[in-house]
Design a protein around this motif. Structure first.
Motif, PDB file in Angstrom:
ATOM      1  N   GLY A   1       0.763  -1.237   0.000  1.00  0.00           N
ATOM      2  CA  GLY A   1       0.000   0.000   0.000  1.00  0.00           C
ATOM      3  C   GLY A   1       0.793   1.286   0.000  1.00  0.00           C
ATOM      4  O   GLY A   1       0.201   2.367  -0.138  1.00  0.00           O
ATOM      5  N   ILE A   2       2.134   1.240   0.147  1.00  0.00           N
ATOM      6  CA  ILE A   2       2.944   2.458   0.156  1.00  0.00           C
ATOM      7  C   ILE A   2       4.004   2.411  -0.937  1.00  0.00           C
ATOM      8  O   ILE A   2       4.061   3.304  -1.790  1.00  0.00           O
ATOM      9  CB  ILE A   2       3.588   2.673   1.545  1.00  0.00           C
ATOM     10  CG1 ILE A   2       2.487   2.992   2.581  1.00  0.00           C
ATOM     11  CG2 ILE A   2       4.619   3.807   1.497  1.00  0.00           C
ATOM     12  CD1 ILE A   2       2.985   3.188   4.001  1.00  0.00           C
ATOM     13  N   LEU A   3       4.867   1.404  -0.931  1.00  0.00           N
ATOM     14  CA  LEU A   3       5.854   1.268  -2.003  1.00  0.00           C
ATOM     15  C   LEU A   3       5.218   0.799  -3.303  1.00  0.00           C
ATOM     16  O   LEU A   3       5.738   1.071  -4.395  1.00  0.00           O
ATOM     17  CB  LEU A   3       6.971   0.317  -1.572  1.00  0.00           C
ATOM     18  CG  LEU A   3       7.972   0.943  -0.600  1.00  0.00           C
ATOM     19  CD1 LEU A   3       8.865  -0.112   0.032  1.00  0.00           C
ATOM     20  CD2 LEU A   3       8.819   2.006  -1.298  1.00  0.00           C
ATOM     21  N   THR A   4       4.145   0.050  -3.228  1.00  0.00           N
ATOM     22  CA  THR A   4       3.220  -0.119  -4.345  1.00  0.00           C
ATOM     23  C   THR A   4       1.848   0.304  -3.821  1.00  0.00           C
ATOM     24  O   THR A   4       1.679   0.511  -2.624  1.00  0.00           O
ATOM     25  CB  THR A   4       3.192  -1.558  -4.891  1.00  0.00           C
ATOM     26  OG1 THR A   4       2.656  -2.429  -3.893  1.00  0.00           O
ATOM     27  CG2 THR A   4       4.570  -2.022  -5.307  1.00  0.00           C
ATOM     28  N   ILE A   5       0.873   0.439  -4.691  1.00  0.00           N
ATOM     29  CA  ILE A   5      -0.375   1.100  -4.324  1.00  0.00           C
ATOM     30  C   ILE A   5      -1.571   0.219  -4.655  1.00  0.00           C
ATOM     31  O   ILE A   5      -1.608  -0.444  -5.692  1.00  0.00           O
ATOM     32  CB  ILE A   5      -0.497   2.447  -5.068  1.00  0.00           C
ATOM     33  CG1 ILE A   5       0.596   3.402  -4.612  1.00  0.00           C
ATOM     34  CG2 ILE A   5      -1.850   3.085  -4.843  1.00  0.00           C
ATOM     35  CD1 ILE A   5       0.506   3.846  -3.189  1.00  0.00           C
ATOM     36  N   GLN A   6      -2.554   0.231  -3.763  1.00  0.00           N
ATOM     37  CA  GLN A   6      -3.881  -0.323  -4.023  1.00  0.00           C
ATOM     38  C   GLN A   6      -4.846   0.853  -4.210  1.00  0.00           C
ATOM     39  O   GLN A   6      -4.514   2.003  -3.891  1.00  0.00           O
ATOM     40  CB  GLN A   6      -4.336  -1.208  -2.871  1.00  0.00           C
ATOM     41  CG  GLN A   6      -3.362  -2.299  -2.501  1.00  0.00           C
ATOM     42  CD  GLN A   6      -2.951  -3.164  -3.678  1.00  0.00           C
ATOM     43  OE1 GLN A   6      -3.792  -3.742  -4.361  1.00  0.00           O
ATOM     44  NE2 GLN A   6      -1.657  -3.255  -3.932  1.00  0.00           N
ATOM     45  N   GLY A   7      -6.046   0.564  -4.681  1.00  0.00           N
ATOM     46  CA  GLY A   7      -7.007   1.627  -4.907  1.00  0.00           C
ATOM     47  C   GLY A   7      -7.230   2.535  -3.713  1.00  0.00           C
ATOM     48  O   GLY A   7      -7.159   3.767  -3.834  1.00  0.00           O
TER      49      GLY A   7
ATOM     50  N   ASP B   1       0.715   8.865  -2.040  1.00  0.00           N
ATOM     51  CA  ASP B   1       1.286   7.826  -2.899  1.00  0.00           C
ATOM     52  C   ASP B   1       2.660   8.178  -3.452  1.00  0.00           C
ATOM     53  O   ASP B   1       3.195   7.474  -4.307  1.00  0.00           O
ATOM     54  CB  ASP B   1       0.334   7.517  -4.054  1.00  0.00           C
ATOM     55  CG  ASP B   1       0.186   8.680  -5.035  1.00  0.00           C
ATOM     56  OD1 ASP B   1       0.771   9.754  -4.785  1.00  0.00           O
ATOM     57  OD2 ASP B   1      -0.533   8.526  -6.039  1.00  0.00           O
ATOM     58  N   GLY B   2       3.290   9.249  -2.965  1.00  0.00           N
ATOM     59  CA  GLY B   2       4.536   9.717  -3.555  1.00  0.00           C
ATOM     60  C   GLY B   2       5.729   8.803  -3.359  1.00  0.00           C
ATOM     61  O   GLY B   2       6.747   8.966  -4.041  1.00  0.00           O
ATOM     62  N   ASP B   3       5.651   7.838  -2.441  1.00  0.00           N
ATOM     63  CA  ASP B   3       6.748   6.890  -2.246  1.00  0.00           C
ATOM     64  C   ASP B   3       6.556   5.605  -3.042  1.00  0.00           C
ATOM     65  O   ASP B   3       7.373   4.679  -2.933  1.00  0.00           O
ATOM     66  CB  ASP B   3       6.898   6.554  -0.757  1.00  0.00           C
ATOM     67  CG  ASP B   3       7.426   7.727   0.044  1.00  0.00           C
ATOM     68  OD1 ASP B   3       8.512   8.233  -0.294  1.00  0.00           O
ATOM     69  OD2 ASP B   3       6.743   8.158   0.991  1.00  0.00           O
ATOM     70  N   SER B   4       5.506   5.558  -3.841  1.00  0.00           N
ATOM     71  CA  SER B   4       5.290   4.386  -4.689  1.00  0.00           C
ATOM     72  C   SER B   4       6.317   4.362  -5.816  1.00  0.00           C
ATOM     73  O   SER B   4       6.634   5.399  -6.413  1.00  0.00           O
ATOM     74  CB  SER B   4       3.872   4.438  -5.279  1.00  0.00           C
ATOM     75  OG  SER B   4       3.675   3.414  -6.227  1.00  0.00           O
ATOM     76  N   VAL B   5       6.840   3.180  -6.102  1.00  0.00           N
ATOM     77  CA  VAL B   5       7.884   3.038  -7.122  1.00  0.00           C
ATOM     78  C   VAL B   5       7.364   2.199  -8.282  1.00  0.00           C
ATOM     79  O   VAL B   5       6.480   1.351  -8.114  1.00  0.00           O
ATOM     80  CB  VAL B   5       9.158   2.389  -6.540  1.00  0.00           C
ATOM     81  CG1 VAL B   5       9.781   3.284  -5.488  1.00  0.00           C
ATOM     82  CG2 VAL B   5       8.861   1.001  -5.969  1.00  0.00           C
TER      83      VAL B   5
ATOM     84  N   GLY C   1      10.655   7.615  -6.224  1.00  0.00           N
ATOM     85  CA  GLY C   1       9.229   7.531  -6.493  1.00  0.00           C
ATOM     86  C   GLY C   1       8.884   7.715  -7.958  1.00  0.00           C
ATOM     87  O   GLY C   1       9.611   8.377  -8.712  1.00  0.00           O
ATOM     88  N   TYR C   2       7.769   7.129  -8.368  1.00  0.00           N
ATOM     89  CA  TYR C   2       7.353   7.176  -9.774  1.00  0.00           C
ATOM     90  C   TYR C   2       7.249   8.603 -10.294  1.00  0.00           C
ATOM     91  O   TYR C   2       7.527   8.893 -11.463  1.00  0.00           O
ATOM     92  CB  TYR C   2       6.017   6.450  -9.952  1.00  0.00           C
ATOM     93  CG  TYR C   2       4.815   7.255  -9.502  1.00  0.00           C
ATOM     94  CD1 TYR C   2       4.146   8.084 -10.393  1.00  0.00           C
ATOM     95  CD2 TYR C   2       4.374   7.214  -8.188  1.00  0.00           C
ATOM     96  CE1 TYR C   2       3.048   8.837  -9.975  1.00  0.00           C
ATOM     97  CE2 TYR C   2       3.289   7.959  -7.772  1.00  0.00           C
ATOM     98  CZ  TYR C   2       2.627   8.769  -8.670  1.00  0.00           C
ATOM     99  OH  TYR C   2       1.556   9.518  -8.254  1.00  0.00           O
ATOM    100  N   SER C   3       6.823   9.550  -9.430  1.00  0.00           N
ATOM    101  CA  SER C   3       6.580  10.921  -9.883  1.00  0.00           C
ATOM    102  C   SER C   3       7.865  11.694 -10.160  1.00  0.00           C
ATOM    103  O   SER C   3       7.820  12.797 -10.723  1.00  0.00           O
ATOM    104  CB  SER C   3       5.747  11.674  -8.842  1.00  0.00           C
ATOM    105  OG  SER C   3       6.416  11.726  -7.598  1.00  0.00           O
ATOM    106  N   LYS C   4       9.010  11.143  -9.800  1.00  0.00           N
ATOM    107  CA  LYS C   4      10.282  11.803 -10.102  1.00  0.00           C
ATOM    108  C   LYS C   4      10.558  11.789 -11.601  1.00  0.00           C
ATOM    109  O   LYS C   4      11.192  12.693 -12.132  1.00  0.00           O
ATOM    110  CB  LYS C   4      11.433  11.118  -9.364  1.00  0.00           C
ATOM    111  CG  LYS C   4      11.330  11.159  -7.843  1.00  0.00           C
ATOM    112  CD  LYS C   4      11.425  12.576  -7.324  1.00  0.00           C
ATOM    113  CE  LYS C   4      11.417  12.589  -5.801  1.00  0.00           C
ATOM    114  NZ  LYS C   4      11.470  13.965  -5.257  1.00  0.00           N
TER     115      LYS C   4
END
Length: 466
Positions: free
Chosen positions: A338-344, A351-355, A434-437
């Motif tokens: 739920g943090i390093l990957t994300i569920q709905g 969600d900024g730490d999701s990779v 994170g993905y947003s980088k």
């Protein structure tokens, strides 16, 4: 006519009833029996007529030869309290409303349209004329013209939601990968071929040497016996580098799923990538690498489980394997946590730490597990855990990314309305990118060198989906 018949029968009955009693075998008695039988038949016909009239009155009525219109959508409120463990920063506490409203029109069996309007995450709404500070402008998320030829070729054009065939690892329609595109899916042999051309960013119509981003895709899905299938896919991206010159990125992959018995499914893929060095601005060399996935899913007791292992090769300058979405700064629901990957329910303001699967080219290995199970008829549970590491970070940073744990419940009020609730905890090392980088111009990390964090979140999501 039925009324005339009934009146005649009634007259005959009255006349006959005025006569003296008759023997059972006389001609008049036989006539009376026939009339009684006819009257019973009339009663049955009248009952059937009443039933038919009621059914017609209750049946959906056509209002003409116009198109069929339906209105699906999602109405949700995400609430959360998150400790990001950042020095000098308080916890995040918010409730965000989001609305997605569809208008789907089916003109005939061949042509239909799909429109999805979205009200972005809204945290307040006192002054409806001043929405710039809240970012809750109403926008068009999808706008699709959908036509299927008589030979079975499906064509879509407009703002088209597009997802990959590799488990949300390359690009994901669920994560807003909705470019202006032309897409075609055609039967070829026993399988289906998909091709699309799309534009994700267009800075100048008269100059191609800008920060444009165009994506071209080709996929082929071959069904096998039962639920088994294999798929081939290739992506080609033209993107503007920091000097506003068009450069190339590509992905190529082979994937599939195999049923191994007792309800167990194996999902796997192998992917490769190549990225022009000028997009990454490293000055070292072109980016390249491979990624693999192996997943086992099936039933266990009353619930369902999943075991997932992934590996993406990386380099300390961020020139390892890269998914297409790393250039567009998007992500996908490719993991279990739920943090390093994300569920709905955790895909919201924290969600900024999701990779992504490659940790933005630095490489990543993961081992994840999940179990979803019923508790009562309306309540279900979900637990997941994952380890993320093996990142090729620059000297001085940890090769670990972190560990992630998720506990979540779902209460369903009815088929449309449900409440998700839960808690997530992650130990984050300084190797998180994170993905947003994004990666154009070079990737960066979420925290300073040597900084480790313990991130925790409590969250709920009330959602009507119809």
């Amino acid at each position: 006519m039925a009324q005339a018949f009934s009146a005649t029968a009634f007259s005959l009955l009255v006349g006959l009833s005025a006569q003296p009693a008759m023997a059972a075998d006389t001609p008049d008695a036989q006539v009376l029996k026939k009339l009684e039988a006819l009257e019973k038949e009339m009663d049955a016909l009248k009952a059937q007529l009443r039933a038919n009239t009621t059914a017609i009155a209750n049946a959906p009525q056509k209002t003409g030869s116009g198109p069929e219109v339906s209105f699906g959508g999602q109405y949700r409120i995400n609430s959360y309290s998150v400790d990001n463990d950042v020095s000098g920063e308080g916890s995040q506490n918010a409730s965000r409303a989001r609305i997605r409203q569809n208008v789907d029109i089916k003109f005939d069996e061949q042509f239909k349209t799909h429109l999805q309007m979205e009200l972005g995450h809204t945290t307040d709404n006192i002054d409806t004329t001043n929405n710039s500070t809240r970012g809750n402008n109403l926008a068009v998320r999808h706008a699709v013209m959908d036509y299927t030829t008589k030979s079975g070729i499906n064509l879509q054009a407009g703002i088209v939601p597009l997802g990959d065939y590799f488990g949300d690892t390359l690009f994901s329609s669920d994560w807003n990968y909705n470019p202006v595109a032309l897409s075609a899916i055609a039967p070829v042999g026993v399988g289906k071929l998909r091709a699309f051309a799309s534009s994700l960013k267009k800075k100048s119509e008269t100059n191609t040497n800008t920060n444009d981003l165009a994506h071209y895709q080709l996929d082929y899905v071959l069904p096998l016996a039962g639920k088994n299938q294999i798929n081939l896919g290739g992506s080609f991206v033209r993107a503007g580098d920091p000097a506003a010159i068009q450069r190339n990125h590509s992905n190529l992959g082979l994937g599939g799923q195999v049923e191994v018995g007792r309800g167990l499914m194996v999902n796997a893929f192998i992917l490769a990538s190549r990225t022009d060095k000028d997009l990454l601005a490293t000055g070292v060399g072109n980016g390249s690498g491979t990624a693999v996935k192996l997943e086992l899913a099936g039933g266990a007791g009353p619930g369902k489980f999943g075991l997932l292992a992934t590996h993406a090769s990386g380099k300390s300058d961020g020139t390892g394997f890269l998914p297409t979405q790393a250039l567009a700064k998007t992500n996908g629901y490719w993991g279990y946590t739920g943090i390093l990957t994300i569920q709905g329910p955790t895909d919201t303001g924290f969600d900024g730490d999701s990779v992504n699967i490659s940790n933005n080219g630095y490489g990543l290995s993961t081992v994840q597990a999940k179990y979803a199970f019923p508790i009562t008829q309306d309540l279900s549970g979900y637990v997941a855990a994952g380890w993320f590491g093996n990142t090729k970070t620059p000297t001085g940073r940890s090769s670990d990314v972190g560990t992630d744990y998720l506990l979540m419940g779902n209460y369903r009020f009815n088929k449309f309305l449900a409440l998700d609730f839960g808690a997530a905890v992650a130990k984050l090392k300084d190797g998180v990118s994170g993905y947003s980088k994004g990666v154009i111009g070079g990737a960066t990390f979420n925290q300073g060198e040597g900084v480790n964090r313990n991130k925790s979140a409590l969250f709920t999501r009330l959602q009507a989906e119809f």
